[in-house]
Design an enzyme around this catalytic site. Sequence first.
Site, short mmCIF file in Angstrom:
data_model
loop_
_atom_site.label_atom_id
_atom_site.label_comp_id
_atom_site.label_asym_id
_atom_site.label_seq_id
_atom_site.Cartn_x
_atom_site.Cartn_y
_atom_site.Cartn_z
N HIS A 1 0.84 -1.20 0.00
CA HIS A 1 0.00 0.00 0.00
C HIS A 1 0.87 1.25 0.00
CE1 HIS A 1 -3.59 2.40 1.30
NE2 HIS A 1 -2.62 3.18 1.73
N GLU A 2 1.85 1.29 0.89
CA GLU A 2 2.72 2.47 0.98
C GLU A 2 3.60 2.60 -0.26
OE1 GLU A 2 2.06 4.71 3.17
OE2 GLU A 2 0.64 3.33 4.09
N HIS B 1 1.79 4.46 -3.02
CA HIS B 1 1.94 5.91 -2.87
C HIS B 1 3.32 6.34 -3.40
CE1 HIS B 1 -1.65 6.59 -0.46
NE2 HIS B 1 -1.27 5.68 0.42
#
Length: 145
Positions: A64-65, A68
Amino acid sequence: MKLTNYVQEVSLADFGKPFHHKAYWNKRLKTTGGRFFPKDGHLDFNPRMLEENGELIFRKIVRHELCHYHLYFEGRGYHHKDRDFKDLLAQVNGLRYVPTSSKSKTNHHYSCQTCGQVYQRKRRINLSKYVCGNCHGKLIEKNQS
């Protein structure tokens, strides 16, 4: 576990792209699994997510990170609301939301004497001042067992 090395491995394996910055543990994170900092490109992760949920869930949080991270440096939409972010997250099978902690965060349990409605609170309440919202009956504190 060397966190930066682990994030680099996940980035190469799941995205096919290198991770060039640092990753840190941040014990102050309470309700989130991790954070991406666009200013300098580093990532922070909550160590409790690994302890409570295991490596499989933690890997999804790292993905998820990294969504980004990679989208930001490609100049594409890296916010949760952006279509690019949602598509990439689905493609790499990352987590959209962090699993809730199994530990109960409520310290005080109250119940109504009249209707039996149960209330759970983090902070203690004044029983002479507050009554049941359902029937206006008297509240009593339940013992923790």
